[in-house]
Motif scaffolding. Structure first.
Motif, short mmCIF file in Angstrom:
data_model
loop_
_atom_site.label_atom_id
_atom_site.label_comp_id
_atom_site.label_asym_id
_atom_site.label_seq_id
_atom_site.Cartn_x
_atom_site.Cartn_y
_atom_site.Cartn_z
N VAL A 312 0.75 -1.32 -0.06
CA VAL A 312 -0.02 -0.28 0.07
C VAL A 312 0.92 1.20 0.00
O VAL A 312 2.00 1.36 0.68
N GLU A 315 -3.92 6.21 0.07
CA GLU A 315 -5.43 6.05 -0.04
C GLU A 315 -6.08 7.30 -0.81
O GLU A 315 -5.58 8.05 -0.79
N THR A 330 -13.24 4.83 0.96
CA THR A 330 -11.74 5.00 0.85
C THR A 330 -11.30 3.78 0.05
O THR A 330 -11.55 2.62 0.34
N LYS A 332 -7.64 1.84 -1.19
CA LYS A 332 -6.13 1.64 -1.23
C LYS A 332 -5.55 1.83 -2.25
O LYS A 332 -6.12 1.16 -3.49
#
Length: 343
Positions: A312, A315, A330, A332
């Motif tokens: 990741v 976001e 949201t 990622k």
């Protein structure tokens, strides 16, 4: 975090999810879906939102389709296309069936049939039963099979009744491809309008078959590169949703390999495998994954593999559906933190 640009879009009563996604810089990679089979059928417009339940012919096939997917675990994507004045034939229905030919592959194998409308459901049923390894007989449809394996099919979602963004942004892209690129391809390219195939926040979005790549957030100025493949692949990076022969994290790694390798990578035979992944609950998305992409050249001269770690990197807020009152979610965003050629 909601950006000022997104706030302005929403307060102007912007109803299009794809504008929110673009404004927030959402990366479409990894959203292509994973399929071993495609079943694509001509059905005239208009298409209601629930056309698979409302159209009598399609409704009669849904039981078999659900058995295939949920009981037998077949990764099959059904799509509808609109008949075309030039390509189609009154009283006949076109059916495309694409399938994964091997574990390592670069594009789907194609079977195309143009059958009398009264035989369309029987043909689709026979294909479904073949996938269940049940007795069936496709030989009665052999006379309707078309020799079109040399034709590339571009399919653009224009399914307004599912999401306004696909009609608003998909239709102009479809028209440009259909008017400018299909006629210039000397019979080697056709362009179709399709029902929804997922990811309307990336409208305009299209499927490129037989390759099986998905594209999103398309702009008119990028179409020449996408169709002709006559420039640097890096310019297509932000529009690539992924190759459907791989899963989400494998798609993210595959794009990075493609960016390094260039156009020749698309012709390489490929298969993916997740080596490790963060354990998560059903509603969570993993923070990281490690994957392996095996590849081979079509003539067998070269084989090898890449291993990659996906992590990741942030976001974004995205709207998954167009609406007067946007619901933001949201999402990622991932990047390839390590990529090595291991064999």
């Amino acid at each position: 975090m909601q950006t000022q640009h997104t706030h302005q879009l929403l307060t102007r009563d912007c109803r299009f999810c794809s504008l929110v996604s673009k404004a927030n810089g959402e990366d479409p990679i990894g959203t292509a879906g994973t399929y071993d089979h495609w079943l694509i059928m001509e059905v005239p417009q208009p298409w209601p939102q629930e056309i698979f339940q409302e159209n009598p012919t399609l409704k009669s096939l849904m039981g078999l389709f659900q058995e295939l997917v949920f009981k037998h675990g077949v990764k099959l994507k059904p799509i509808l296309i609109a008949p075309d004045r030039e390509y189609s034939h009154v009283g006949f229905t076109r059916v495309f069936y694409y399938y994964r030919p091997a574990k390592l592959f670069s594009q789907f194998e194609k079977q195309e049939f143009v059958v009398p409308e009264s035989k369309a459901a029987a043909l689709v049923t026979a294909i479904f039963k073949q996938l269940m390894e049940q007795p069936n007989n496709l030989s009665e449809f052999q006379q309707y099979q078309q020799q079109t394996s040399h034709i590339r099919e571009l399919m653009v979602c224009t399914h307004t009744q599912v999401d306004l963004a696909c009609g608003r942004f998909g239709t102009p892209i479809y028209r440009q491809l259909r008017k400018e690129y299909a006629p210039a391809a000397n019979g080697r390219l056709r362009v179709w309008q399709t029902t929804h195939f997922g990811g309307h926040q990336f409208a305009p979005t299209l499927i490129d078959l037989p390759q099986g790549c998905l594209w999103g957030h398309l702009k008119p100025e990028i179409l020449d590169l996408l169709v002709q493949r006559n420039g640097s692949v890096s310019a297509l990076r932000q529009y690539y949703r992924g190759w459907t022969g791989l899963n989400e994290f494998e798609q993210i790694a595959e794009r990075e390999i493609w960016m390094q390798s260039g156009w020749s990578w698309l012709d390489s035979l490929k298969a993916g495998k997740v080596l490790a992944m963060e354990e998560v609950t059903q509603r969570q998305e993993a923070e990281w994954a490690e994957v392996r992409i095996d590849f081979a050249e079509t003539d067998g001269s070269t084989t090898g593999a890449y291993e990659a770690r996906i992590e990741v990197c942030g976001e974004v807020m995205s709207a998954l559906n167009s609406a007067k009152q946007m619901e933001l979610k949201t999402v990622k965003q991932y990047y390839v933190s390590r990529l090595v050629k291991v064999e």
